[in-house]
Every structure is written in structure tokens, then in C-alpha cells.
Design a protein around this motif. Structure first.
Motif, mmCIF file in Angstrom:
data_model
loop_
_atom_site.group_PDB
_atom_site.id
_atom_site.type_symbol
_atom_site.label_atom_id
_atom_site.label_comp_id
_atom_site.label_asym_id
_atom_site.label_seq_id
_atom_site.Cartn_x
_atom_site.Cartn_y
_atom_site.Cartn_z
ATOM 1 N N HIS A 82 0.828 -1.218 0.000
ATOM 2 C CA HIS A 82 0.000 0.000 0.000
ATOM 3 C C HIS A 82 0.857 1.261 0.000
ATOM 4 O O HIS A 82 0.569 2.228 -0.724
ATOM 5 N N SER A 96 -1.094 -1.181 -4.161
ATOM 6 C CA SER A 96 -2.417 -1.585 -3.696
ATOM 7 C C SER A 96 -3.150 -0.340 -3.207
ATOM 8 O O SER A 96 -2.600 0.420 -2.392
ATOM 9 N N TYR A 142 -4.874 -0.797 2.188
ATOM 10 C CA TYR A 142 -4.121 -1.729 3.041
ATOM 11 C C TYR A 142 -5.110 -2.701 3.658
ATOM 12 O O TYR A 142 -6.143 -2.299 4.195
#
Length: 688
Positions: free
Chosen positions: A184, A189, A192
Motif C-alpha cells: 500500500h 495496492s 491496506y
């Protein structure tokens, strides 16, 4: 896809919506929570149909990607309600099992956070989750009151630092948590997400789902502030563990089941070369377990399996695995530098341990085991090849007398191929006229010189290229394939015709014995249209006593009322019922109380021991005495010497059968040797 009732109830009880879909994304099954949310739609239905229009394109991309990696995760709006979708492809299947977790409150809160930080935090708290607020570069982390109380703490009990709860994270979960954070932080991404265990104040471990998002970054893109939640998922993890346990552990013995064993073998095969190891796969099958179940009951049988499993585990070296495949079948997996030697040692220990008596309540139970072994890489590097070869070795161990172990060899493979060929070509034997009967005399021991009045019809198969094939080879194949039913009918008709011919020739009370397989009896249940033996005899004008039907104890073990009724009908029609191989079963005497038996045949293994000691003599004498007391006659099989014949006659045995009197021969030769006026005596025939 329909689910077992107890499993479906478990899934209905989960807080998530649970669903099953195929590779095309069509919903095939859903639990009650999802069905209610979608107003119980007709199945199958496309999952994407129920998504918000703005989410469908992303769903299609993620679902296509999931077909390659086997996992799917996405947040989308289902009927305008935000859910977290997670799914995984089922092993060895194109089907997917997934869940929807309600994240409506969190998504609404996250949306408001962009407008007002305090409002966002308040919304997260109201969703029931604990909120954390991490100022990454400052090394400060604030925890909401609900967050602290989730782990049993009060405000002020814990320092406002990220280390406060990182230090309480389970050591086994730290590496994955760090990887998910980095995913993250780097921007790979968008959110998280991580599941890990946290040590609560009372010393228990809580499974939590941690979700968060970086809401501020510095000029270089490094995270400044990250906000998220902790959700207690301990109950869900416990339920998942229960489902996993049910799918991989045998409920009776607690051993790994077939599915779990396959997973372990796959891992062992993958690590084999790296560790310079060989593998041994050992199929262990209990001998005579069915007899224990049928005579003592399934409760005793289950208790026996539990004790067997415990003894097998006691025999395992470090790293050895015992699994239950089902019924009385177990499998052992060994990894060693010399797997053959390891299998020999473990196999010896298993045979010794399992042959000792088992105490179950007031019962003393005896079984043994047969073991077949295959080795990797010698016998294959695929699970199916190892299983097939271990099964072939097990077949050899059982055929060699049971209570022994055999390793797979090329010769066993050739024998298995021969059996497969014979099983295939056996289908052509009856229409091709390859079967014939020979007749072995059954002589009166009261007057052995007298012309025989009984004979047993023995089936022979002459293969067009292989020549004579032993009944020990083709009869089990015929029973396994069901061909024994038609073959048995042919034997009956051929024997009936021969009995008619000999009686018409002046041997008015001559009787021919034929064997009837348990498979034949069981095939008659519900098949009234099958030609009836009794009707056929009446059509020939033959009385029932022209034939005797020989059965085995295995048939009587079934305790099948339909079988018992059929036996009574045959006997009522005048056919004699003979119990073959008497004395070799698990509990022979009990059958004589439940069935009308005319004759018992002493097994040849007892007769063979008559010249070697008093025990066989005492056993034969006891069988003769018992049978006579119950109004039955006795035939001794396997009489090969004059000494045996004289001993049997002295104890009052009624009939004898064996090479001393004569081998099985075709009908014409039987007539010339024993039924013609110039026929020679049995002793002369035996020495010829």
C-alpha cells in the motif's frame, strides 16, 4: 450446487453472504443471507448483473485475472450496497467459493473522511470497528477507545506508538503484515488489508482484520498519515478452521483424510529432489474387517478402527504420516534417503502391531493387515501412478495369503496388465464357447471302493491364445465385473443337463454340486425376470436333489434376508445346500443356527494337517461330531493320501473329495473311469 444440510446450515449462520460461482461468473448457489439480499433470484444468474453499473467493467477485469491466479478480491456495490467480495477457486475444480462482507458503513465513513476528518473517524467508530490513526513519519499512532477495549485495555493503558501493538502481533504474522503495508505504501495496492493475530490483555489471541488507507503523503510520495480500522474476526476464523478441519480430517480417527493426504504427498514430491529423499506410499488394508463389522456390529468396528489408527501412529518414525482413506483402508507416507528400507522397517512394525489382539469392551478382536508399497521416484512421480502401483502391490499381498507386505515390482505391473487383459477378454469367453466343465468325484468314505454318487462341477476356461486360465485368476475378475451372473447360469444349465444324462443312463440318485457366488445371489434381488433355477429343473423333469448348491461363509456374513429367503426356496425345492471351506471364516458356527445347511465341507487346509499332528485331527473330529449332532453330513476336501482318507473314515466323516480319489475330468472321461461297468476303483485311479 446443493450442499449437505449440516454444511449449508453452518454457512447460513455466518455473518457474510456466501456464494458459489462457475468460471464464467454465474452464481450457482448462495446462502440465505445473499438470497435475501437479492430477493431470491432464479439460479444460475450472472453475478455482474447485480453490481452497480460503474463497478461492472472493473469486476470483469478482476474476475478474468482471478481465473489465472485462483483468488479474487474486490469491493463493489451489490444492489447499491457496498460489500467486500473474496473468493477462491476450489481445489481440482472450476468452481469458486466466495463471500460478501458488509462494508457499507466503512465505505460511507471513508467518503465522509475526505470532507471532514473528525466526522470520518466518528463514522468508523459507529460501525463497531476500532479506529487507528498513524502519523507515519512522526512515529505516533492514536487509538480510539473502542480499539483499545477490543483488546481489553482502557484509554491511557497503552502508549500512542505503532510499536505498542506491533509488539503484540503474533510472530508468525509479522512478515505478511509488513509485506501488505509495503504494497500500500508503494501505491501498488489502493487499500491496506491484512489479517493477523493480536495478543489481548487477558493473554488470548484475537484474529483481526486490519484495513486502512494513506490519506496524506509528502512531496516525494512517502506516506505521512494513514487511518484505518481493526475488526474482530476471531469467530469467523474459528468457523473457517472448523470447515477446514471437516474437509481434511477423518472425523472417526482424527487422522488426515484422503484430500489432506494428497496435499501432503504433493508437497513431499515437490521437496523430494531438494532434500535428496525418496518417498514410500504404503497402502494398508485390514484383513477380515468386514467380518468384525458384520458379526460384532458397526460400533465395535468403529472402535477397532480408532485403536488401529492409534497403533499405526505409534509405529511411525519422525515425519511419517498415517491417513485414513475410508472404510478399513489406511495409507502411510514416508520420506527417507532409502525409502524401501524405511518401508520394510515400518511395514514389519505395522504387521506385528496389528496382528496382536484388540480389547474392545468385553470383546477380544483379532485382525491382520496386508500392505502394498510403491516408491518415488522409482515407481513414478505422479500421485495417481504411486497409488495405482501401491494398490497392485496390495493386491499381491492379499493374494499371497494376507498378513504380509509386498513392494511394487515390474512383475506385479505385468500381472496387473494381464488381469486387465483377462478381464476384458473374459467378456468374450461365454459367447465364444471357451468355458467347459470338469467333474471331480465325491466318494463315500464308508465304502471308498463304491461307484461315486456325487461329483462337483468345476468351471474351466481355455483361452484361445493363452490356453488354460486358472479359476483363481478369472473367477475374481468375473465377480468384480458382474459377469459371474451369466457364467453361473451357464454352469447351472450345463450341470443340470449332465445330471439328467447320467440319471437317464441308470445312475438314478446321482447328484452334482455347483458353486454359486455371493454376487449371483445379490443380483437376484429385485430381478424377478431372471430365469429361475427351480423352474428350469422342473422343465427338465429333474428333482431338486439332482443338484447341490455350494455357498461360502462370505454370503452368510451379509445377514441379508433376501439371500436367506432364496436359500430357503432352493432347499424347499429339494436342492441340497452345502457350506464350502468350513472353518476358515470369522465365526463359522453362528451360521448353522440361522440357515438350513445340509452339508459342511471341511476346508483342505485342515485335511492337509492330518498327518502332521493332533491339532488338525482334533479340529476335523470336532467338525464331524458337531455336524452330525446337527443332522448334517460332512465332506472333506483336498484328500490326497490314503492316510488322510483312513483318518477321516475312522472319525466318521461321510464323504471325501480330492486327488486321492481323482482329479476333475470331462464328463465322458468321468463316465469311462467311474460310471461304466468296467470302471476302475478310486485307489487305482489315484495312482494312475
Amino acid at each position: 450446487m446443493p450442499q449437505p444440510v449440516h454444511f449449508a446450515s453452518l454457512l447460513d449462520a455466518l455473518p457474510q453472504q456466501v456464494w458459489q460461482a462457475d468460471a464464467q461468473g454465474r452464481l450457482l448457489w448462495m446462502n440465505a443471507r445473499l438470497a435475501e439480499a437479492l430477493s431470491r433470484p432464479a439460479l444460475p444468474t450472472q453475478l455482474a448483473r447485480w453490481l452497480h453499473a460503474d463497478d461492472r467493467a472493473t469486476f470483469d477485469e478482476r474476475w478474468a485475472e482471478a481465473q489465472r491466479n485462483g483468488r479474487f478480491e474486490m469491493e463493489y456495490r451489490l444492489n447499491d450496497h457496498w460489500v467486500l467480495a473474496q473468493a477462491q477457486r476450489l481445489p481440482d475444480s472450476m468452481l469458486w467459493l466466495g463471500t460478501h462482507t458488509d462494508i457499507g458503513a466503512r465505505r460511507a465513513a471513508e467518503a465522509r473522511l475526505r470532507d471532514a476528518d473528525e466526522v470520518w473517524k466518528l463514522a468508523l467508530e459507529s460501525s463497531g470497528d476500532g479506529v487507528w490513526d498513524w502519523h507515519v513519519q512522526a512515529g505516533v499512532e492514536f487509538f480510539s477507545d473502542r480499539y483499545l477495549r477490543l483488546y481489553g485495555f482502557e484509554p491511557g493503558d497503552v502508549d500512542a506508538t505503532p510499536e505498542a501493538f506491533d509488539a503484540r502481533t503474533h510472530p508468525d504474522d509479522l512478515a505478511q503484515m509488513d509485506r501488505d503495508r509495503e504494497e500500500h505504501f508503494s501505491g501498488r495496492s489502493p487499500l491496506y488489508r491484512n489479517e493477523h493475530r493480536v495478543l489481548a490483555k487477558d493473554g488470548t489471541w484475537k484474529w483481526i482484520l486490519s484495513r486502512g488507507m494513506v490519506i496524506a503523503r509528502d512531496a516525494e510520495g512517502k506516506p505521512l498519515r494513514m487511518v484505518g480500522t481493526h475488526t474482530d474476526i476471531t469467530d469467523r476464523k474459528r468457523q473457517e478452521a472448523q470447515v477446514w478441519q471437516q474437509a481434511r480430517v477423518d472425523t472417526l480417527t482424527g487422522l488426515p483424510n484422503r484430500r489432506s493426504l494428497r496435499e501432503r504427498i504433493e508437497r513431499a514430491l515437490a521437496l523430494r529432489a531438494m532434500r535428496s529423499e525418496e518417498l514410500a506410499v504404503m497402502f494398508v488394508d485390514l484383513d477380515h474387517f468386514k467380518e468384525v463389522n458384520d458379526t460384532l456390529g458397526h460400533d465395535i468396528g468403529d472402535a477397532l478402527l480408532v485403536q488401529v489408527a492409534a497403533r499405526m501412529q505409534d509405529c511411525m518414525p519422525s515425519g511419517g504420516i498415517v491417513a485414513r482413506m475410508g472404510g478399513d483402508e489406511f495409507t502411510v507416507l514416508l520420506a527417507a534417503r532409502d525409502a524401501a528400507a524405511a518401508a520394510e522397517r515400518v511395514g514389519h512394525d505395522l504387521l506385528e502391531a496389528l496382528s496382536a489382539s484388540f480389547g474392545i469392551g468385553s470383546e477380544r478382536v483379532y485382525v491382520s493387515a496386508s500392505i502394498g508399497v510403491s516408491l518415488a521416484p522409482r515407481d513414478g512421480l505422479e500421485i495417481e501412478a504411486l497409488f495405482k502401483h501401491a494398490d497392485q502391490a496390495l493386491y499381491e499381498a492379499k493374494g499371497a495369503g494376507r498378513n504380509r507386505m509386498r513392494l511394487f515390482t515390474a512383475a506385479l505391473h505385468e500381472a496387473a496388465q494381464r488381469r486387465a487383459r483377462l478381464a476384458s477378454e473374459l467378456r468374450e469367453a461365454l459367447p465364444g464357447g471357451q468355458f467347459s466343465l470338469v467333474f471331480q468325484p465325491i466318494m463315500s468314505l464308508r465304502d471308498p471302493a463304491r461307484t461315486p454318487r456325487k461329483a462337483e462341477a468345476l468351471l474351466r476356461w481355455t483361452h484361445p491364445t493363452l490356453g488354460p486360465v486358472s479359476p483363481a485368476q478369472f473367477i475374481p475378475l468375473a465377480e468384480a465385473s458382474g459377469l459371474i451372473v451369466d457364467i453361473g447360469d451357464w454352469v447351472f444349465r450345463a450341470a443340470s443337463a449332465q445330471a439328467l444324462a447320467w440319471r437317464a443312463a441308470g445312475h438314478h440318485d446321482f447328484q452334482i454340486s455347483i458353486n454359486k457366488s455371493p454376487v449371483q445371489f445379490l443380483s437376484e434381488r429385485g430381478h424377478r425376470a431372471r430365469p429361475d433355477w427351480i423352474t428350469h429343473l422342473r422343465g427338465l423333469g429333474l428333482p431338486g436333489n439332482a443338484l447341490a448348491v455350494e455357498i461360502t461363509e462370505g454370503l452368510l456374513l451379509e445377514r441379508d434376508e433376501a439371500v436367506a429367503e432364496r436359500l430357503r426356496a432352493l432347499r424347499a425345492a429339494g436342492l441340497a445346500i452345502s457350506l464350502d471351506d468350513f472353518g476358515t471364516g470369522y465365526s463359522s458356527l453362528s451360521y448353522l443356527q440361522h440357515h438350513q445347511i445340509d452339508t459342511v465341507k471341511i476346508d483342505r487346509s485342515f485335511v492337509a494337517g492330518l498327518e502332521n499332528g493332533d491339532k488338525a485331527l482334533a479340529l476335523c473330529r470336532a467338525i464331524v461330531t458337531m455336524a452330525h449332532e446337527l443332522g448334517m453330513e460332512v465332506v472333506a476336501e483336498g484328500v490326497e493320501t490314503e492316510t488322510q482318507m483312513l483318518a477321516l473314515r475312522a472319525m466318521g466323516c461321510d464323504w471325501g473329495q480330492g486327488w486321492w480319489f481323482g482329479r476333475g475330468v470331462p464328463a465322458q472321461e468321468f463316465e469311462e473311469r467311474w460310471l461304466s461297468p468296467a470302471a476302475e476303483g478310486p485307489a487305482e485311479a489315484a495312482t494312475r
